[in-house]
Design a protein around this motif. Structure first.
Motif, PDB file in Angstrom:
ATOM      1  N   ALA A 181     -14.080 -15.749  42.792  1.00 29.48           N
ATOM      2  CA  ALA A 181     -14.715 -14.615  42.122  1.00 29.48           C
ATOM      3  C   ALA A 181     -13.812 -14.104  41.009  1.00 29.48           C
ATOM      4  CB  ALA A 181     -14.988 -13.498  43.126  1.00 29.48           C
ATOM      5  N   VAL A 182     -12.510 -14.032  41.305  1.00 28.44           N
ATOM      6  CA  VAL A 182     -11.573 -13.553  40.291  1.00 28.44           C
ATOM      7  C   VAL A 182     -11.579 -14.479  39.076  1.00 28.44           C
ATOM      8  CG1 VAL A 182      -9.137 -13.194  39.803  1.00 28.44           C
ATOM      9  CG2 VAL A 182     -10.107 -12.318  41.899  1.00 28.44           C
ATOM     10  N   ALA A 183     -11.549 -15.796  39.334  1.00 29.86           N
ATOM     11  CA  ALA A 183     -11.524 -16.739  38.217  1.00 29.86           C
ATOM     12  C   ALA A 183     -12.822 -16.687  37.416  1.00 29.86           C
ATOM     13  CB  ALA A 183     -11.272 -18.150  38.734  1.00 29.86           C
ATOM     14  N   LEU A 184     -13.947 -16.581  38.119  1.00 27.08           N
ATOM     15  CA  LEU A 184     -15.231 -16.519  37.411  1.00 27.08           C
ATOM     16  C   LEU A 184     -15.328 -15.269  36.555  1.00 27.08           C
ATOM     17  CD1 LEU A 184     -17.778 -17.757  40.090  1.00 27.08           C
ATOM     18  CD2 LEU A 184     -17.374 -18.766  37.843  1.00 27.08           C
ATOM     19  N   THR A 185     -14.945 -14.127  37.137  1.00 23.95           N
ATOM     20  CA  THR A 185     -15.028 -12.910  36.349  1.00 23.95           C
ATOM     21  C   THR A 185     -14.000 -12.928  35.222  1.00 23.95           C
ATOM     22  OG1 THR A 185     -13.657 -11.866  38.004  1.00 23.95           O
ATOM     23  CG2 THR A 185     -15.989 -11.417  38.113  1.00 23.95           C
ATOM     24  N   ASP A 186     -12.850 -13.551  35.470  1.00 23.32           N
ATOM     25  CA  ASP A 186     -11.872 -13.721  34.386  1.00 23.32           C
ATOM     26  C   ASP A 186     -12.499 -14.475  33.223  1.00 23.32           C
ATOM     27  OD1 ASP A 186      -9.849 -12.397  35.552  1.00 23.32           O
ATOM     28  OD2 ASP A 186      -8.616 -14.145  35.998  1.00 23.32           O
ATOM     29  N   ALA A 187     -13.286 -15.508  33.548  1.00 20.49           N
ATOM     30  CA  ALA A 187     -13.908 -16.296  32.490  1.00 20.49           C
ATOM     31  C   ALA A 187     -14.867 -15.432  31.682  1.00 20.49           C
ATOM     32  CB  ALA A 187     -14.639 -17.493  33.073  1.00 20.49           C
ATOM     33  N   ILE A 188     -15.653 -14.601  32.373  1.00 15.21           N
ATOM     34  CA  ILE A 188     -16.557 -13.694  31.654  1.00 15.21           C
ATOM     35  C   ILE A 188     -15.736 -12.725  30.805  1.00 15.21           C
ATOM     36  CG2 ILE A 188     -18.326 -11.915  31.905  1.00 15.21           C
ATOM     37  CD1 ILE A 188     -19.035 -13.145  34.582  1.00 15.21           C
TER      38      ILE A 188
END
Lengths: 478, 88
Positions: A181-188
């Motif tokens: 989740a952290v990596a995905l939101t980081d990407a956004i």
């Protein structure tokens, strides 16, 4: 309250929240919980890896004051900020494949895991776990304060309510979603920063009547603003160059960065991440700091550095667009906080609890403990941030330099020098951190350089000399 | 075991490339910034409205690095497996 700016901001928070919940679903069905929760199952692709690293680097630049300082210092500070372009390729090239192979062989999930297997020493583990907890906890608390201030200045609600909203949204998605989740939101968030700073820079240039006219205004106000030496001529080449170590190559040693360098799927995703990362870091750094400088002739007399970005955005753009763009600094803060939170919690659960308290804990118990500790830490930081004690603020000043001084040689030499041993690592960690804090207190800027530079060199000498001296002793014992 | 050595050789070479790139990047950045920027501001020349030292050091320097990194990765970086052979 500025609703037109607020609605897009809330929208983005909601999207991020949804991503966290979605990533949490795949976690619930997972069989190897620890690896998935703290490392996203080593499955990061190139784009995701580049973005999550970039978003986490953002913390280093808020550390050096970012656009607000560029506003006061002029182009010299942009020059300084550009030292960060190196992180885009250097970190992944140095830690790179060796780190990926070795951490897989050790089955390491955290930086401390790696150090534990490499040096086989309880003291190295405890010392590194303690430095991570102390330094990153303070860094995190400082970031929460910043995030809450941003919401406060944008919405006009009280600091406490702003902090509450911020804390709740971070906690929910970190707790349920973990690393993925952290990596995905980081990407956004990284994408928002990329596009947002680009739009804002263009709007600022138009509002200022073109680059030539902005630079002329700056030169008329104070010619030093367009030199590399800062508004007062205080930015010496030695000082500015030493930031190559602090926010450039030294970033290799930050645990939140190192853990990302073990999360990727294969060589190809690493190669892509190097290219994307370099471009994205460079564009964001250049834009963000140029915005700070160019804002000066348009909106003179801003006193508080942190307010430069929000004020200039609201000045040069329609409110709804400003809301979207302002999600960028917000995104930067959130993505720093979430990775730090996860890292501190992994240090507690994985490195201390599972190593020394209860090595045979069941999967179910570890799962509950991970969620619990992450949530608990969040609440603890929230309480700290409500009325920040001076100790936290003081420690935060040392967070990045301190971690670099502690970890750079144990990591880099541990990877590339076979003779490095636990005594060398311990000597280098202790001397690095102690000298850094002492030098900063009593002997700031030795030889005109930032106070992190000398301790890093001295701790290198310690690592090598102590390793060599004890090498004979170790082999004599065999 | 031999395969492992090969992989490490690749990893070591690529780490050295990283060090080389940083040194080049630093020289370019430092050279243009302080080579051209140490003049008096009245004597500055400008490129696209920006002072020349800034344009060459920060803007062009970044573009050059981005291209260089892309070329180096595409040409010299080798794809190797990370896993220790079939155990999984």
């Amino acid at each position: 309250m500025n609703w037109q700016a607020l609605v897009p901001l809330i929208g983005i928070l909601l999207i991020i929240f949804a991503v966290g919940v979605w990533a949490g679903k795949s976690l619930r069905s997972s069989t190897s919980f620890l690896q998935d929760y703290f490392l996203g199952g080593r499955s990061m692709g190139g784009f995701l890896l580049a973005m999550t690293m970039t978003a986490t680097y953002g913390s280093a630049s808020s550390f050096i004051g970012g656009p607000g300082t560029a506003y006061t210092q002029g182009l010299g500070w942009v020059l300084l900020a550009m030292t960060q372009v190196a992180t885009g390729y250097f970190v992944l090239m140095i830690l790179g494949k060796k780190f990926a192979i070795v951490t897989r062989r050790y089955n390491a999930l955290t930086l401390v895991d790696f150090l534990k297997e490499r040096y086989q020493s309880k003291w190295v583990v405890l010392l590194s776990a303690i430095s991570i907890i102390i330094f990153l906890f303070s860094a995190m608390a400082a970031q929460w304060i910043g995030g809450a201030r941003l919401i406060e200045s944008l919405t006009g609600i009280s600091y406490t309510s702003a902090l509450f909203i911020f804390a709740l949204s971070v906690l929910i998605y970190v707790t349920v979603g973990g690393f993925r989740a952290v990596a995905l939101t980081d990407a956004i968030q990284g994408s928002i920063m990329f596009v947002g700073t680009l739009i804002l820079l263009i709007a600022v240039i138009i509002a200022g009547g073109g680059i030539t006219s902005i630079i002329t205004d700056l030169r008329v106000e104070n010619p030093n603003l367009i030199t590399p030496f800062g508004a007062e001529g205080t930015l010496t080449p030695a000082y500015v160059s030493s930031f190559w170590l602090l926010v450039g190559v030294g970033v290799v040693a930050l645990p939140q960065i190192a853990v990302r360098a073990m999360s990727y799927k294969n060589s190809r995703s690493m190669h892509r991440a190097i290219i994307i990362g370099t471009v994205v870091v460079g564009v964001i750094m250049l834009n963000m700091h140029l915005i700070g400088v160019f804002a000066r002739p348009i909106l003179p007399g801003i006193e508080v550095g942190d307010k430069v970005m929000p004020l200039i955005a609201l000045e040069v753009m329609p409110a709804w667009l400003a809301g979207i763009v302002l999600a960028a600094p917000m995104a930067a803060i959130m993505s720093t906080v979430d990775s730090l939170l996860l890292l501190v919690s992994s240090t507690l659960v994985k490195d201390i609890y599972l190593n020394y308290v209860q090595p045979n804990a069941s999967n179910e118990r570890v799962k509950r403990l991970s969620f619990g500790i992450t949530a608990l830490l969040g609440i603890f930081v929230f309480i700290m941030a409500l009325d920040p004690p001076n100790l936290i603020i003081w420690l935060n000043l040392f967070a990045f330099g301190g971690l670099e001084a502690a970890f750079i040689w144990p990591i880099v030499m541990g990877l590339y020098w076979k003779k490095g041993n636990k005594y060398g690592a311990l000597a280098s960690m202790v001397s690095g951190v102690a000298l850094y804090i002492l030098s900063d207190q009593f002997f700031p800027q030795p030889f005109g350089m930032h106070s992190v530079v000398l301790p890093v060199f001295i701790s290198f000498v310690f690592y090598v000399v102590v390793s060599m001296m004890t090498d004979r002793k170790l082999s004599a014992n065999l | 075991m031999r395969e492992k050595e090969e992989q490490f050789k690749v990893a070591h070479r690529e780490a050295l490339i990283g060090v080389g790139l940083v040194i080049f990047n630093f020289i370019w950045w430092y050279g243009f910034a302080y080579g051209m920027g140490s003049k008096k501001p009245e004597e500055y020349t400008y490129v696209f409205g920006l002072p020349a030292w800034f344009f060459y050091s920060c803007v062009l320097g970044f573009i050059v690095m981005a291209i260089l990194v892309t070329v180096v990765v595409k040409k010299f970086f080798v794809e190797i497996p990370f896993e220790e052979e079939p155990e999984k």
